[in-house]
Design an enzyme around this catalytic site. Structure first.
Site, short mmCIF file in Angstrom:
data_model
loop_
_atom_site.label_atom_id
_atom_site.label_comp_id
_atom_site.label_asym_id
_atom_site.label_seq_id
_atom_site.Cartn_x
_atom_site.Cartn_y
_atom_site.Cartn_z
N PHE A 10 0.91 -1.39 0.16
CA PHE A 10 0.17 -0.11 -0.17
C PHE A 10 0.60 1.17 -0.02
O PHE A 10 2.00 1.15 0.44
CB PHE A 10 -1.18 0.07 1.12
N SER A 11 0.53 2.24 -0.54
CA SER A 11 0.96 3.54 -0.66
C SER A 11 1.57 4.20 0.31
O SER A 11 2.62 4.98 0.39
CB SER A 11 0.37 4.29 -1.80
N ARG A 12 0.59 4.58 1.10
CA ARG A 12 0.81 5.63 2.47
C ARG A 12 0.93 5.09 3.65
O ARG A 12 0.34 4.01 4.12
CB ARG A 12 -0.44 6.64 2.33
#
Length: 102
Positions: A10-12
């Site tokens: 996941f990115s954040r």
């Protein structure tokens, strides 16, 4: 018999407190059980808070370790990399950037 490796991303960093990691892991385990294959968890293939937009995960993240394991022969032809969705692998253009990784 083929071995399955699970890739989670996941990115954040704030997503660490959400449901993304659990959801991705459960989907993988369900697929592995249904397919009657073996999940190898010896490689830590989690890019938590790592963007795939410019391929950072493939250049220096956990995905790069998986690619190195292929190059070294640890991951064998016929083994699987399972991920929730193609966008976990790359946010780059699929045909020119993501598929050549495979």
């Amino acid at each position: 018999m083929a071995t399955v490796y699970s890739y989670l991303r996941f990115s954040r960093p704030e997503q660490m407190h959400g449901d993304s990691q659990r959801r991705q892991a459960e989907k993988t385990k369900a697929w592995v059980a249904q397919s009657k294959l073996t999940l190898d968890e010896s490689l830590d293939l989690r890019d938590l808070g790592v963007s795939a937009f410019r391929g950072k995960n493939a250049k220096e993240g956990a995905l790069s370790h998986f690619l190195a394991a292929i190059d070294s022969g640890r991951v064998k032809p016929g083994d699987y990399l399972v991920l929730e969705n193609l966008d976990r692998l790359s946010r780059d253009d699929v045909f020119t950037k993501a598929l050549p990784l495979v």
